[in-house]
Scaffold this active site. Structure first.
Site, PDB file in Angstrom:
ATOM      1  N   GLN A  79       0.849  -1.202   0.000  1.00  0.00           N
ATOM      2  CA  GLN A  79       0.000   0.000   0.000  1.00  0.00           C
ATOM      3  C   GLN A  79       0.890   1.259   0.000  1.00  0.00           C
ATOM      4  O   GLN A  79       0.598   2.244  -0.672  1.00  0.00           O
ATOM      5  CB  GLN A  79      -0.914  -0.007   1.232  1.00  0.00           C
ATOM      6  N   ARG A  84       3.582   7.526  -5.064  1.00  0.00           N
ATOM      7  CA  ARG A  84       4.673   7.598  -6.033  1.00  0.00           C
ATOM      8  C   ARG A  84       5.632   8.739  -5.809  1.00  0.00           C
ATOM      9  O   ARG A  84       6.723   8.757  -6.363  1.00  0.00           O
ATOM     10  CB  ARG A  84       4.071   7.703  -7.450  1.00  0.00           C
ATOM     11  N   LEU A 176       7.057  17.632   2.483  1.00  0.00           N
ATOM     12  CA  LEU A 176       5.975  17.817   3.448  1.00  0.00           C
ATOM     13  C   LEU A 176       4.597  17.876   2.782  1.00  0.00           C
ATOM     14  O   LEU A 176       3.622  17.347   3.319  1.00  0.00           O
ATOM     15  CB  LEU A 176       6.250  19.090   4.263  1.00  0.00           C
ATOM     16  N   HIS A 181      -0.482  14.808   2.082  1.00  0.00           N
ATOM     17  CA  HIS A 181      -1.416  14.109   1.194  1.00  0.00           C
ATOM     18  C   HIS A 181      -1.547  12.640   1.619  1.00  0.00           C
ATOM     19  O   HIS A 181      -2.651  12.094   1.729  1.00  0.00           O
ATOM     20  CB  HIS A 181      -0.917  14.220  -0.247  1.00  0.00           C
ATOM     21  N   ARG A 186      -4.183   8.086   4.440  1.00  0.00           N
ATOM     22  CA  ARG A 186      -3.885   6.882   5.232  1.00  0.00           C
ATOM     23  C   ARG A 186      -4.176   7.025   6.715  1.00  0.00           C
ATOM     24  O   ARG A 186      -4.053   6.051   7.455  1.00  0.00           O
ATOM     25  CB  ARG A 186      -2.431   6.456   5.009  1.00  0.00           C
TER      26      ARG A 186
HETATM   27  C1  LIG Z   1      -8.489   3.669   1.411  1.00  0.00           C
HETATM   28  C2  LIG Z   1      -7.729   3.374   0.161  1.00  0.00           C
HETATM   29  C3  LIG Z   1      -8.075   2.293  -0.631  1.00  0.00           C
HETATM   30  C4  LIG Z   1      -7.374   1.992  -1.800  1.00  0.00           C
HETATM   31  N1  LIG Z   1      -7.731   0.905  -2.549  1.00  0.00           N
HETATM   32  C5  LIG Z   1      -7.026   0.598  -3.664  1.00  0.00           C
HETATM   33  C6  LIG Z   1      -7.358  -0.552  -4.446  1.00  0.00           C
HETATM   34  O1  LIG Z   1      -8.289  -1.277  -4.139  1.00  0.00           O
HETATM   35  N2  LIG Z   1      -6.595  -0.842  -5.527  1.00  0.00           N
HETATM   36  C7  LIG Z   1      -5.557  -0.032  -5.906  1.00  0.00           C
HETATM   37  O2  LIG Z   1      -4.903  -0.329  -6.909  1.00  0.00           O
HETATM   38  N3  LIG Z   1      -5.233   1.063  -5.202  1.00  0.00           N
HETATM   39  C8  LIG Z   1      -5.919   1.404  -4.087  1.00  0.00           C
HETATM   40  N4  LIG Z   1      -5.567   2.500  -3.360  1.00  0.00           N
HETATM   41  C9  LIG Z   1      -4.405   3.314  -3.794  1.00  0.00           C
HETATM   42  C10 LIG Z   1      -4.866   4.635  -4.475  1.00  0.00           C
HETATM   43  O3  LIG Z   1      -5.563   4.376  -5.679  1.00  0.00           O
HETATM   44  C11 LIG Z   1      -3.634   5.517  -4.769  1.00  0.00           C
HETATM   45  O4  LIG Z   1      -2.772   4.831  -5.650  1.00  0.00           O
HETATM   46  C12 LIG Z   1      -2.851   5.864  -3.514  1.00  0.00           C
HETATM   47  O5  LIG Z   1      -3.714   6.306  -2.496  1.00  0.00           O
HETATM   48  C13 LIG Z   1      -1.834   6.927  -3.837  1.00  0.00           C
HETATM   49  O6  LIG Z   1      -2.537   8.143  -4.046  1.00  0.00           O
HETATM   50  P1  LIG Z   1      -1.980   9.279  -4.996  1.00  0.00           P
HETATM   51  O7  LIG Z   1      -1.814   8.771  -6.387  1.00  0.00           O
HETATM   52  O8  LIG Z   1      -2.842  10.479  -4.800  1.00  0.00           O
HETATM   53  O9  LIG Z   1      -0.541   9.576  -4.294  1.00  0.00           O
HETATM   54  P2  LIG Z   1       0.894   9.723  -4.911  1.00  0.00           P
HETATM   55  O10 LIG Z   1       1.249   8.609  -5.809  1.00  0.00           O
HETATM   56  O11 LIG Z   1       1.796  10.007  -3.719  1.00  0.00           O
HETATM   57  O12 LIG Z   1       0.828  11.024  -5.769  1.00  0.00           O
HETATM   58  C14 LIG Z   1       0.552  12.296  -5.165  1.00  0.00           C
HETATM   59  C15 LIG Z   1      -0.108  13.150  -6.217  1.00  0.00           C
HETATM   60  O13 LIG Z   1       0.829  13.401  -7.257  1.00  0.00           O
HETATM   61  C16 LIG Z   1       0.164  13.358  -8.511  1.00  0.00           C
HETATM   62  N5  LIG Z   1       0.747  12.277  -9.323  1.00  0.00           N
HETATM   63  C17 LIG Z   1       1.733  11.404  -8.927  1.00  0.00           C
HETATM   64  N6  LIG Z   1       2.060  10.588  -9.921  1.00  0.00           N
HETATM   65  C18 LIG Z   1       1.281  10.932 -10.977  1.00  0.00           C
HETATM   66  C19 LIG Z   1       1.139  10.440 -12.298  1.00  0.00           C
HETATM   67  N7  LIG Z   1       1.888   9.461 -12.772  1.00  0.00           N
HETATM   68  N8  LIG Z   1       0.225  11.012 -13.079  1.00  0.00           N
HETATM   69  C20 LIG Z   1      -0.533  12.018 -12.645  1.00  0.00           C
HETATM   70  N9  LIG Z   1      -0.466  12.544 -11.402  1.00  0.00           N
HETATM   71  C21 LIG Z   1       0.439  12.010 -10.582  1.00  0.00           C
HETATM   72  C22 LIG Z   1      -1.318  13.166  -8.241  1.00  0.00           C
HETATM   73  O14 LIG Z   1      -1.920  14.411  -8.110  1.00  0.00           O
HETATM   74  C23 LIG Z   1      -1.320  12.500  -6.872  1.00  0.00           C
HETATM   75  O15 LIG Z   1      -2.514  12.716  -6.139  1.00  0.00           O
HETATM   76  C24 LIG Z   1      -6.274   2.827  -2.193  1.00  0.00           C
HETATM   77  C25 LIG Z   1      -5.935   3.928  -1.410  1.00  0.00           C
HETATM   78  C26 LIG Z   1      -6.641   4.216  -0.244  1.00  0.00           C
HETATM   79  C27 LIG Z   1      -6.233   5.403   0.590  1.00  0.00           C
END
Ligand SMILES: Cc1cc2nc3c(=O)[nH]c(=O)nc-3n(C[C@H](O)[C@H](O)[C@H](O)COP(=O)(O)OP(=O)(O)OC[C@H]3O[C@@H](n4cnc5c(N)ncnc54)[C@H](O)[C@@H]3O)c2cc1C
Length: 231
Positions: A79, A84, A176, A181, A186
């Site tokens: 998780q 990323r 930060l 985020h 989480r």
């Molecule tokens: C309660 C919960 C349940 C979940 N269940 C599942 C599940 O069932 N299956 C599953 O696969 N995942 C699941 N996830 C993971 C979720 O889909 C996200 O991958 C994870 O929370 C990371 O979020 P993020 O991409 O916003 O964060 P990060 O990867 O840290 O990215 C931060 C921000 O940077 C930007 N960003 C980063 N990389 C890119 C990119 N390549 N393109 C565009 N924008 C980018 C976006 O704005 C993003 O919000 C779950 C997450 C949570 C919290």
């Protein structure tokens, strides 16, 4: 906070503070460059930081970052690596043998009746019996791993018999803004309890380093609406 400060989590796991960059004031100074205006005193600086947080002027928060050393079970690591923007290096089970250390919950939770991906406390489960079964399984899995290594099987293949409850370790650096985020997602009650425990320990470290920022976090906790809808 002293480097090496360690918060135990999830049995044999931990969140350890390594070092950090910046401070609440760095965030304010970075924002003030827009107007090239000097600090207007502590009260105004804090007010500005709260404004930045509330109105999602997020880039000044990226001027700060923290490095942690975290030990967690592999199923939580799966998780964790979804975030990323975190920069991390992980203990390699190709280079060295994994230790005989597995996560065993203190309480087994039942499947949630409504939320398919969730869990709920249950008095109906026989915790002692389940723990015994799981311990026996871990013992067998680790003995098989050792047996394969002794037969000359490569570490990169022998590890295939180990369960995802085994511990791994990372060095991770995050700015930060992206830490906040991560915490929004989480520390939310839709997230799995184990990663919530880890996130809370990461926050405990961070709020000692950036107290104004975390005052704003506790006040507004913006970003909760960004969380993905459970499938
Ligand atoms: C309660 C919960 C349940 C979940 N269940 C599942 C599940 O069932 N299956 C599953 O696969 N995942 C699941 N996830 C993971 C979720 O889909 C996200 O991958 C994870 O929370 C990371 O979020 P993020 O991409 O916003 O964060 P990060 O990867 O840290 O990215 C931060 C921000 O940077 C930007 N960003 C980063 N990389 C890119 C990119 N390549 N393109 C565009 N924008 C980018 C976006 O704005 C993003 O919000 C779950 C997450 C949570 C919290």
């Amino acid at each position: 906070m002293e480097p090496g400060h360690t918060i135990p989590i999830l049995g044999k796991g931990y969140v350890r503070y390594i070092d950090h960059l910046g401070s609440d004031l760095r965030i304010v100074e970075s924002a003030r460059i827009s107007y090239k205006s000097p600090s207007k005193g502590v009260d105004q600086d804090k007010k500005l930081l709260t404004y930045l947080y509330k109105h999602r002027h997020t880039s000044p928060f990226e001027q700060c970052s923290i490095t942690y050393n975290i030990k967690m079970p592999i199923f939580i690591m799966r998780q964790f690596v979804r975030h990323r923007t975190f920069r991390l290096n992980e203990w390699s089970a190709r280079y060295s043998e994994l230790a005989d250390e597995f996560y065993i919950p203190t309480q087994w939770r039942a499947a949630d009746a409504k939320n398919k991906q969730g869990s709920q406390a249950s008095g109906n489960l026989d915790h002692a019996k389940i723990t015994k079964e799981v311990e026996a399984f871990h013992e067998k899995a680790y003995a098989t791993y050792q047996n394969l290594l002794q037969q000359g099987v490569a570490r990169e293949l022998a590890r295939a018999v180990l369960p995802v409850s085994i511990f791994t370790e990372v060095y991770v650096n995050c700015d930060l803004h992206n830490l906040l985020h991560f915490l929004h997602l989480r520390e939310d009650d839709h997230a799995q309890l184990e990663i919530r425990e880890m996130a809370a320990a990461m926050r405990t470290v961070a709020e000692q380093l950036y107290p104004w920022t975390f005052e704003a976090y506790h006040k507004f906790r913006l970003g909760v609406t960004d969380r993905p809808t459970p499938a």
